[in-house]
Design a protein around this motif. Structure first.
Motif, PDB file in Angstrom:
ATOM      1  N   ASN A  89       0.824  -1.209   0.000  1.00 17.90           N
ATOM      2  CA  ASN A  89       0.000   0.000   0.000  1.00 17.90           C
ATOM      3  C   ASN A  89       0.862   1.263   0.000  1.00 17.90           C
ATOM      4  OD1 ASN A  89      -2.476  -1.386   0.042  1.00 17.90           O
ATOM      5  ND2 ASN A  89      -2.361  -1.646   2.278  1.00 17.90           N
ATOM      6  N   ASP A  90       2.133   1.087   0.292  1.00 11.99           N
ATOM      7  CA  ASP A  90       3.087   2.198   0.289  1.00 11.99           C
ATOM      8  C   ASP A  90       3.557   2.443  -1.145  1.00 11.99           C
ATOM      9  OD1 ASP A  90       5.122   4.002   0.622  1.00 11.99           O
ATOM     10  OD2 ASP A  90       6.157   2.889   2.205  1.00 11.99           O
ATOM     11  N   TRP A  91       3.217   3.581  -1.721  1.00 16.69           N
ATOM     12  CA  TRP A  91       3.568   3.864  -3.118  1.00 16.69           C
ATOM     13  C   TRP A  91       5.064   3.792  -3.376  1.00 16.69           C
ATOM     14  CZ3 TRP A  91       6.770   7.975  -4.271  1.00 16.69           C
ATOM     15  CH2 TRP A  91       6.945   8.937  -3.267  1.00 16.69           C
ATOM     16  N   LYS A  92       5.838   4.031  -2.328  1.00 14.75           N
ATOM     17  CA  LYS A  92       7.299   4.025  -2.479  1.00 14.75           C
ATOM     18  C   LYS A  92       7.834   2.616  -2.736  1.00 14.75           C
ATOM     19  CE  LYS A  92       7.941   6.023   1.547  1.00 14.75           C
ATOM     20  NZ  LYS A  92       6.547   6.373   1.920  1.00 14.75           N
ATOM     21  N   LEU A  93       7.042   1.596  -2.401  1.00 11.38           N
ATOM     22  CA  LEU A  93       7.488   0.208  -2.523  1.00 11.38           C
ATOM     23  C   LEU A  93       6.811  -0.534  -3.677  1.00 11.38           C
ATOM     24  CD1 LEU A  93       7.688  -0.806   1.245  1.00 11.38           C
ATOM     25  CD2 LEU A  93       9.562  -0.195  -0.302  1.00 11.38           C
ATOM     26  N   LEU A  94       6.300   0.194  -4.626  1.00  9.56           N
ATOM     27  CA  LEU A  94       5.753  -0.429  -5.832  1.00  9.56           C
ATOM     28  C   LEU A  94       6.856  -1.250  -6.510  1.00  9.56           C
ATOM     29  CD1 LEU A  94       3.581  -0.749  -8.061  1.00  9.56           C
ATOM     30  CD2 LEU A  94       4.502   1.343  -9.100  1.00  9.56           C
ATOM     31  N   LEU A  95       6.553  -2.497  -6.830  1.00 18.49           N
ATOM     32  CA  LEU A  95       7.552  -3.385  -7.440  1.00 18.49           C
ATOM     33  C   LEU A  95       7.140  -3.735  -8.869  1.00 18.49           C
ATOM     34  CD1 LEU A  95      10.078  -5.171  -7.317  1.00 18.49           C
ATOM     35  CD2 LEU A  95       8.648  -6.986  -6.364  1.00 18.49           C
ATOM     36  N   PHE A 150      21.629   3.201 -12.346  1.00 15.77           N
ATOM     37  CA  PHE A 150      20.177   3.085 -12.198  1.00 15.77           C
ATOM     38  C   PHE A 150      19.792   3.050 -10.711  1.00 15.77           C
ATOM     39  CE2 PHE A 150      16.354   1.432 -14.601  1.00 15.77           C
ATOM     40  CZ  PHE A 150      15.485   1.495 -13.523  1.00 15.77           C
ATOM     41  N   TYR A 151      19.099   4.114 -10.245  1.00 11.71           N
ATOM     42  CA  TYR A 151      18.673   4.180  -8.851  1.00 11.71           C
ATOM     43  C   TYR A 151      17.156   4.313  -8.766  1.00 11.71           C
ATOM     44  CZ  TYR A 151      23.412   4.332  -7.095  1.00 11.71           C
ATOM     45  OH  TYR A 151      24.701   3.977  -6.776  1.00 11.71           O
ATOM     46  N   ARG A 152      16.632   3.725  -7.724  1.00 10.72           N
ATOM     47  CA  ARG A 152      15.186   3.708  -7.525  1.00 10.72           C
ATOM     48  C   ARG A 152      14.834   4.314  -6.173  1.00 10.72           C
ATOM     49  NH1 ARG A 152      10.239   0.569  -7.679  1.00 10.72           N
ATOM     50  NH2 ARG A 152       9.132   1.539  -5.937  1.00 10.72           N
ATOM     51  N   TYR A 153      13.795   5.159  -6.155  1.00 10.65           N
ATOM     52  CA  TYR A 153      13.360   5.758  -4.892  1.00 10.65           C
ATOM     53  C   TYR A 153      12.446   4.784  -4.155  1.00 10.65           C
ATOM     54  CZ  TYR A 153      11.480   8.961  -1.448  1.00 10.65           C
ATOM     55  OH  TYR A 153      11.137   9.552  -0.253  1.00 10.65           O
ATOM     56  N   VAL A 154      12.777   4.517  -2.854  1.00 14.23           N
ATOM     57  CA  VAL A 154      11.955   3.637  -2.013  1.00 14.23           C
ATOM     58  C   VAL A 154      11.659   4.282  -0.659  1.00 14.23           C
ATOM     59  CG1 VAL A 154      12.771   1.496  -3.093  1.00 14.23           C
ATOM     60  CG2 VAL A 154      13.995   2.442  -1.106  1.00 14.23           C
ATOM     61  N   LEU A 198      15.161  -5.038  -4.073  1.00 19.46           N
ATOM     62  CA  LEU A 198      13.759  -4.772  -3.771  1.00 19.46           C
ATOM     63  C   LEU A 198      12.920  -6.046  -3.716  1.00 19.46           C
ATOM     64  CD1 LEU A 198      11.797  -2.531  -3.119  1.00 19.46           C
ATOM     65  CD2 LEU A 198      11.429  -2.166  -5.567  1.00 19.46           C
ATOM     66  N   GLU A 199      13.219  -7.009  -4.606  1.00 21.95           N
ATOM     67  CA  GLU A 199      12.487  -8.283  -4.589  1.00 21.95           C
ATOM     68  C   GLU A 199      12.653  -8.992  -3.253  1.00 21.95           C
ATOM     69  OE1 GLU A 199      12.814  -7.363  -8.896  1.00 21.95           O
ATOM     70  OE2 GLU A 199      14.139  -7.193  -7.163  1.00 21.95           O
ATOM     71  N   GLU A 200      13.876  -9.009  -2.747  1.00 19.36           N
ATOM     72  CA  GLU A 200      14.140  -9.674  -1.470  1.00 19.36           C
ATOM     73  C   GLU A 200      13.470  -8.936  -0.318  1.00 19.36           C
ATOM     74  OE1 GLU A 200      18.522 -11.643  -1.853  1.00 19.36           O
ATOM     75  OE2 GLU A 200      18.427  -9.465  -2.073  1.00 19.36           O
ATOM     76  N   PHE A 201      13.547  -7.626  -0.350  1.00 23.70           N
ATOM     77  CA  PHE A 201      12.990  -6.810   0.728  1.00 23.70           C
ATOM     78  C   PHE A 201      11.479  -7.010   0.848  1.00 23.70           C
ATOM     79  CE2 PHE A 201      11.475  -2.606   2.369  1.00 23.70           C
ATOM     80  CZ  PHE A 201      12.090  -2.667   3.622  1.00 23.70           C
ATOM     81  N   LEU A 202      10.825  -7.213  -0.287  1.00 26.29           N
ATOM     82  CA  LEU A 202       9.378  -7.403  -0.299  1.00 26.29           C
ATOM     83  C   LEU A 202       8.945  -8.859  -0.332  1.00 26.29           C
ATOM     84  CD1 LEU A 202       8.448  -4.575  -2.864  1.00 26.29           C
ATOM     85  CD2 LEU A 202       8.248  -4.501  -0.368  1.00 26.29           C
ATOM     86  N   ASN A 203       9.947  -9.752  -0.263  1.00 23.65           N
ATOM     87  CA  ASN A 203       9.651 -11.200  -0.345  1.00 23.65           C
ATOM     88  C   ASN A 203       8.789 -11.471  -1.569  1.00 23.65           C
ATOM     89  OD1 ASN A 203       9.739 -13.900   0.459  1.00 23.65           O
ATOM     90  ND2 ASN A 203       7.832 -13.718   1.628  1.00 23.65           N
TER      91      ASN A 203
END
Length: 285
Positions: free
Chosen positions: A103-109, A256-260, A275-280
């Motif tokens: 639900n956190d827009w910053k963590l869109l994968l 390449f950097y991504r905002y989280v 990011l994949e690991e962080f979000l399982n």
């Protein structure tokens, strides 16, 4: 008296002869049985030897047998690897189907397994001829100013792309591989390692930025070293680390950097996670 002794002698002689004949019969019978058993054994044994010999490879066949055994073992190993890869692919696909975006827009994968949500509506603004989600612009400007104080120049070479722009870039990359001699399918496969297809690219989110020319040699610059040390303080992480290629599905891209978000970025760096690991989340491979 003498006659009686003669008669007794004759009786004993006859009794001895009868016993002797009986013993001879027994001996003959035993001998006959032994001969019969021996004949049977001789008749059966060669067949058994032939059967055993048939099962044992001759010396001339040993290399062929060894080669066949090696081929069988190699085939078994290949089947095991293929089975494992297929199983991993199935698990990853199943995980992608059940994965729920944060639900956190910053963590869109977004990756090759996870497409951008249909209802995504990035709030795009333009800065220095590069577009991005307006919610990350303040953090980029803060990071740029901090880098400048340390003598580091950060400039943008890429940001948000529309689906149409992403399609053109992907097709251009495919054509580049075809010119090198690859087939259409192989060219598309190689292109996906460096450029995502439309709808599966981080650039379509407006949350990703490319720095200082998007060059592979950026990894050896002071700007890259500074970003690796300070980017997380402003909410940015290296999206495609070299050691995470098997998870992200994308070649190492130092620019390449991504905002989280700062909190998430610091946790990811502390745990050495992409990011994949962080979000399982499902791996892109």
């Amino acid at each position: 008296m003498k006659r009686e002794m003669d008669i007794k002698f004759l009786d004993e002689k006859d009794s001895y002869e009868d016993k002797s004949k009986g013993n001879h019969k027994i001996i003959y019978l035993v001998f006959t049985v032994i001969i019969v058993i021996g004949i049977c054994f001789l008749c059966i044994e060669p067949n058994q030897h032939d059967s055993i010999a048939a099962d044992v490879p001759s010396s001339s066949n040993l290399p062929s047998v060894s080669q066949n055994l090696a081929e069988q073992q190699s085939s078994q190993r290949e089947n095991t690897v293929l089975s494992s890869a297929a199983s991993s692919s199935v698990v990853s696909s199943q995980k992608a189907e059940t994965f729920q975006q944060s639900n956190d827009w910053k963590l869109l994968l977004v990756n090759s397994k996870l497409k951008i949500p249909d209802n995504l509506n990035p709030q795009i603004v333009r800065y220095d001829n590069v577009q991005m989600d307006k919610r990350i612009l303040p953090y980029f400007l803060q990071m740029k100013a901090a880098a400048a104080k340390d003598g580091i120049t950060l400039w943008l070479s890429g940001g948000y792309r529309s689906m149409e722009e992403q399609q053109k870039l992907f097709e251009r990359t495919v054509q580049g591989y075809i010119k090198k001699g690859l087939s259409q399918s192989d060219a598309e496969k190689e292109a996906r390692k460096v450029v995502a297809e439309p709808g599966y690219s981080e650039h379509n989110t407006g949350l990703a930025l490319d720095f200082n020319g998007s060059r592979s040699d950026f990894v050896s610059t002071d700007a890259y070293a500074w970003l690796q040390k300070h980017a997380a303080e402003y909410g940015f992480v290296l999206r495609y680390p070299k050691e995470k290629k098997s998870i992200t599905g994308i070649e190492f891209q130092p620019w390449f950097y991504r905002y989280v978000g700062a909190e998430n970025a610091k946790k990811m760096n502390a745990e050495n996670q992409c990011l994949e690991e962080f979000l399982n989340a499902p791996q892109a491979q």
